[in-house]
Design a protein around this motif. Structure first.
Motif, PDB file in Angstrom:
ATOM      1  N   SER A 274     -81.230  46.761  -7.148  1.00  0.00           N
ATOM      2  CA  SER A 274     -81.406  47.705  -8.269  1.00  0.00           C
ATOM      3  C   SER A 274     -79.696  48.133  -8.390  1.00  0.00           C
ATOM      4  CB  SER A 274     -82.105  48.689  -7.915  1.00  0.00           C
ATOM      5  OG  SER A 274     -83.520  48.624  -8.173  1.00  0.00           O
ATOM      6  N   GLY A 275     -79.321  48.187  -9.737  1.00  0.00           N
ATOM      7  CA  GLY A 275     -78.269  48.614 -10.170  1.00  0.00           C
ATOM      8  C   GLY A 275     -76.955  47.676  -9.594  1.00  0.00           C
TER       9      GLY A 275
ATOM     10  N   SER B  31     -75.990  48.893  -6.431  1.00  0.00           N
ATOM     11  CA  SER B  31     -75.486  50.371  -6.433  1.00  0.00           C
ATOM     12  C   SER B  31     -76.529  51.345  -5.585  1.00  0.00           C
ATOM     13  CB  SER B  31     -75.442  50.934  -7.943  1.00  0.00           C
ATOM     14  OG  SER B  31     -74.603  50.480  -8.845  1.00  0.00           O
ATOM     15  N   ALA B  32     -77.970  50.905  -5.528  1.00  0.00           N
ATOM     16  CA  ALA B  32     -78.888  51.750  -4.977  1.00  0.00           C
ATOM     17  C   ALA B  32     -78.517  51.525  -3.494  1.00  0.00           C
ATOM     18  CB  ALA B  32     -80.124  51.340  -5.417  1.00  0.00           C
ATOM     19  N   TYR B  33     -78.339  50.553  -2.944  1.00  0.00           N
ATOM     20  CA  TYR B  33     -78.032  50.135  -1.706  1.00  0.00           C
ATOM     21  C   TYR B  33     -76.398  50.778  -1.101  1.00  0.00           C
ATOM     22  CZ  TYR B  33     -78.335  47.301   2.725  1.00  0.00           C
ATOM     23  OH  TYR B  33     -78.379  47.252   4.000  1.00  0.00           O
TER      24      TYR B  33
ATOM     25  N   ALA C 112     -77.465  54.195  -0.848  1.00  0.00           N
ATOM     26  CA  ALA C 112     -78.323  54.372   0.211  1.00  0.00           C
ATOM     27  C   ALA C 112     -77.365  54.383   1.721  1.00  0.00           C
ATOM     28  CB  ALA C 112     -79.552  53.515   0.329  1.00  0.00           C
TER      29      ALA C 112
END
Length: 159
Positions: free
Chosen positions: A98-99, A102-104, A107
């Motif tokens: 996702s993104g 970006s999400a990782y 996170a």
């Protein structure tokens, strides 16, 4: 041809991408640090982690001439491991991308910079850290996530 998960390809692509993303993150940090207030002589968390490992293995901290390279080794090893996890994860859960990573990236910033690193005493608690340092960490991990996904996709392909 099977369209199922390919964990070994994911692992290889993730480790390789993690190394490249770690280099991109280090380059970003080298420039971004120029904008941050001077934090004094305190060692980065990666050097502190190298010291902890050295003390556990040989009973002494990393010798002075090797401190910076040892910190870099910790940075790249962590980046490769986190990248390998990402590579496998994306094989089973494509939404982990996702993104464009970006999400990782965010996170990893939350789990590492904001939780794990302070919890083991390698950095101050989040409430003792200036907001600009939190923003620097988040931006650094966004760069890591974007490059991680870009290189992973080049190696493993998009599915």
């Amino acid at each position: 041809m099977s369209k199922g998960p390919r964990p070994l390809i994911g692992l290889f692509a993730g480790v390789a991408a993690g190394l490249v993303a770690s280099a991109a993150m280090a380059a970003f940090q080298a420039q971004a640090q120029k904008l941050l207030p001077d934090s004094g002589d305190e060692d980065p968390a990666t050097v502190k982690a190298a010291d902890a490992a050295s003390e556990a293995i040989i009973g002494d901290p990393v010798p002075a001439p090797y401190r910076a390279p040892a910190g870099q080794a910790v940075h790249y090893i962590a980046g490769a491991v986190i990248g390998g996890i990402y590579g496998i994860l994306t094989e089973y859960q494509p939404e982990a991308r996702s993104g464009f990573g970006s999400a990782y990236g965010i996170a990893t910033a939350a789990l590492l910079d904001e939780a794990a690193v302070p919890a083991v005493g390698l950095a101050p608690a989040p409430d003792e850290t200036p907001l600009v340092v939190h923003a620097y960490g988040a931006a650094s991990h966004l760069v890591y996530g974007w490059v991680l996904e870009g290189v992973r996709a080049l190696i493993a392909g998009r599915r």
